[in-house]
Design an enzyme around this catalytic site. Sequence first.
Site, PDB file in Angstrom:
ATOM      1  CB  CYS A   1      10.529   4.114  -7.368  1.00 56.96           C
ATOM      2  SG  CYS A   1      11.120   2.773  -6.309  1.00 56.96           S
TER       3      CYS A   1
ATOM      4  CB  CYS B   1      -0.932   0.002   1.211  1.00 55.81           C
ATOM      5  SG  CYS B   1      -2.270  -1.212   1.095  1.00 55.81           S
TER       6      CYS B   1
END
Length: 390
Positions: free
Chosen positions: A349, A196
Site C-alpha cells: 500500500c 491522514c
Amino acid sequence: MLPPDISGVELSPDEIARFSRHLILPEVGMEGQKRLKGASVLCVGTGGLGSPLLLYLAAAGVGRLGIVDFDVVDHSNLQRQVIHGTSWVGKPKIESAKARIHEINPHCQVDLYETALTSENALEIIRPYDIVCDGTDNFPTRYLVNDACVLLGKPNVYGSIFRFEGQATVFNLDAESPNYRDLFPEPPPPGLVPSCAEGGVVGVLPGIIGVIQATEAVKIITGIGTTLSGRLLLFDALKMSFRELKLRPSPERPVIDKLIDYQEFCGVGGTAPGQEEAGAVETISVGELKTLLDSGGDDIVLLDVRMPQEAEIATIPGAVLVPLDQIENGTAIEQVRELAAGKRLYAHCKLGGRSAKALIALKREGIEGINVTGGIDAWSQEIDPSVQRY
C-alpha cells in the site's frame, strides 16, 4: 482556570493600536487584552491544527506561546499547515512557526521544544503554561497530553480531524470536567484508524477546527462566553453541519496518578506509522522485492491495495490494483484467489499498514501472502525516486 495575573501587565502604544478591535469589545476591553498578554499557551504539534491555532493566538495577543514538535516541513504539509511556507521545506517546523508568529506579533514570546513529548518530559514542559492545546494526530500522545494536564490541573483544548470530519472540545477545565478518557476510555485497536497520510484530509478542515480551538483558548483566558467543556462539537465539512454531543465524567474512568508508557497502552509498541499490523504477517523489504522482480518474477503477483485515486499518483510497475475495501467486504476474494493461483503473492500500500490488513483478511480465506514493508513510499525513497511520493 484562574485568569493570569495582570497586575504588572501594561500595553504599549503599538499594542493598543494593534489590538484596538479587541479593546472596543465590551467583553474584552483593556482588562481582557491584558489577560491575553499575561497568558501562556502550549501547543503540542505545529501541523494542520497547530498552524491556525498558533497564528490566531499570536494575532490575538497571547503573550507567551510554547511549541512542541520535532518534525521538518514537507511539501505534503503545505496543503493545510498554513503557518509554514515553501521556503521552509526541509527545515524544522518549530523554527518556521516562530518566524511566522513574530511576523504577526513581535511582542509574543515563543518557546521552542524540538522534541517528542514523552512521559519523561511532559510534566516539565507543560507545567509553566496556563493552557495546553492538543494539535496531535495519534492516540498515544493524546492520552499523554490528557493525563499530564489532569495531573497538573491544566485545561486541555482538544481537536482532531480526519478526511472531511472534525471534532473539538475542552477537557479538564476544572476538577469536575470530563477529560479525554471520558471520550475514549480505551484506545482503538492499532491500525483501525488510518492516519491522514493514508486516509487523507481536505486542506481547509484543520483550519476550521484549529480556529475553534483558538477561540476556546481565548475565551478561557479572558473568562468570557461558554466553553465547550462538557460538549463535543462535531463538524462535517461535506454537509457543512455542526452537531453536539454531551460529554460527562464517567464514574468508571481510572484515577490518573502517574504517567505511563502510552505506546504500550495503545498497543503501538513504538512501531512506525502504518506498521502496527505488520507483525501479524510475513514481510519483505522493498530491496528484496526489487531483487525478486529483477530475477524474472514470472511466478510473482504484486497486489496494490490502495485506492484508485492513489494509483493515479504513482504505481510500482506490474502491480495489480485491488483496493483494500474490496478485499475486506469479500467482493475481490475470488479475483485475488485466481491471481495468486500457483504464484507467490506480495502486497503493498502506501506505508504497509493497509496491505498487512489485506493479507490478514486474505489469510482467513486460505490465501497466503507477504507484506511489502514501507509500501510504495519506501519504494520511491529506496528503489526508484521517479515514483512520485505523496
